[in-house]
Scaffold this motif. Structure first.
Motif, PDB file in Angstrom:
ATOM      1  N   PHE A  32      64.548  20.230 104.545  1.00 55.55           N
ATOM      2  CA  PHE A  32      64.705  20.879 103.242  1.00 55.55           C
ATOM      3  C   PHE A  32      63.972  22.218 103.248  1.00 55.55           C
ATOM      4  O   PHE A  32      62.924  22.353 103.893  1.00 55.55           O
ATOM      5  CB  PHE A  32      64.089  20.030 102.126  1.00 55.55           C
ATOM      6  CG  PHE A  32      64.953  18.916 101.610  1.00 55.55           C
ATOM      7  CD1 PHE A  32      66.205  18.645 102.108  1.00 55.55           C
ATOM      8  CD2 PHE A  32      64.484  18.120 100.578  1.00 55.55           C
ATOM      9  CE1 PHE A  32      66.975  17.607 101.614  1.00 55.55           C
ATOM     10  CE2 PHE A  32      65.239  17.087 100.079  1.00 55.55           C
ATOM     11  CZ  PHE A  32      66.493  16.830 100.587  1.00 55.55           C
ATOM     12  N   LEU A  36      62.371  23.187  97.826  1.00 59.58           N
ATOM     13  CA  LEU A  36      62.822  21.832  97.495  1.00 59.58           C
ATOM     14  C   LEU A  36      61.741  20.811  97.824  1.00 59.58           C
ATOM     15  O   LEU A  36      61.531  19.859  97.066  1.00 59.58           O
ATOM     16  CB  LEU A  36      64.103  21.480  98.248  1.00 59.58           C
ATOM     17  CG  LEU A  36      65.396  22.027  97.675  1.00 59.58           C
ATOM     18  CD1 LEU A  36      66.578  21.622  98.545  1.00 59.58           C
ATOM     19  CD2 LEU A  36      65.602  21.559  96.258  1.00 59.58           C
ATOM     20  N   LYS A  37      61.056  21.003  98.924  1.00 56.86           N
ATOM     21  CA  LYS A  37      59.961  20.093  99.267  1.00 56.86           C
ATOM     22  C   LYS A  37      58.904  20.112  98.165  1.00 56.86           C
ATOM     23  O   LYS A  37      58.424  19.059  97.743  1.00 56.86           O
ATOM     24  CB  LYS A  37      59.325  20.481 100.596  1.00 56.86           C
ATOM     25  CG  LYS A  37      60.175  20.156 101.795  1.00 56.86           C
ATOM     26  CD  LYS A  37      59.446  20.551 103.070  1.00 56.86           C
ATOM     27  CE  LYS A  37      60.297  20.305 104.283  1.00 56.86           C
ATOM     28  NZ  LYS A  37      59.610  20.696 105.519  1.00 56.86           N
ATOM     29  N   ALA A  39      59.318  20.842  95.031  1.00 60.08           N
ATOM     30  CA  ALA A  39      59.860  20.200  93.834  1.00 60.08           C
ATOM     31  C   ALA A  39      59.792  18.682  93.953  1.00 60.08           C
ATOM     32  O   ALA A  39      59.456  17.997  92.986  1.00 60.08           O
ATOM     33  CB  ALA A  39      61.298  20.656  93.592  1.00 60.08           C
TER      34      ALA A  39
END
Length: 53
Positions: A32, A36-37, A39
């Protein structure tokens, strides 16, 4: 939530062990993008309401 659904779907496959499913999910997560990580690693209360639902 997406990863939970993916895990549930993969676990239903009789040829995949729990360890294999977890390994696949770890590989997906490792690839990712950083945003995104972050999040996924934030507590839900800090996520925007649209993402927390």
């Amino acid at each position: 939530m997406v990863l939970d659904y993916l895990k549930a779907s993969l676990t239903e496959e009789p040829t995949l062990s729990e360890e294999m499913v977890q390994s696949l999910l770890d590989k997906v997560f490792d690839n990712f993008p950083a945003f995104l990580k972050r999040a996924f690693l934030q507590p839900e209360k800090q996520l925007p309401s649209a993402l927390a639902a």
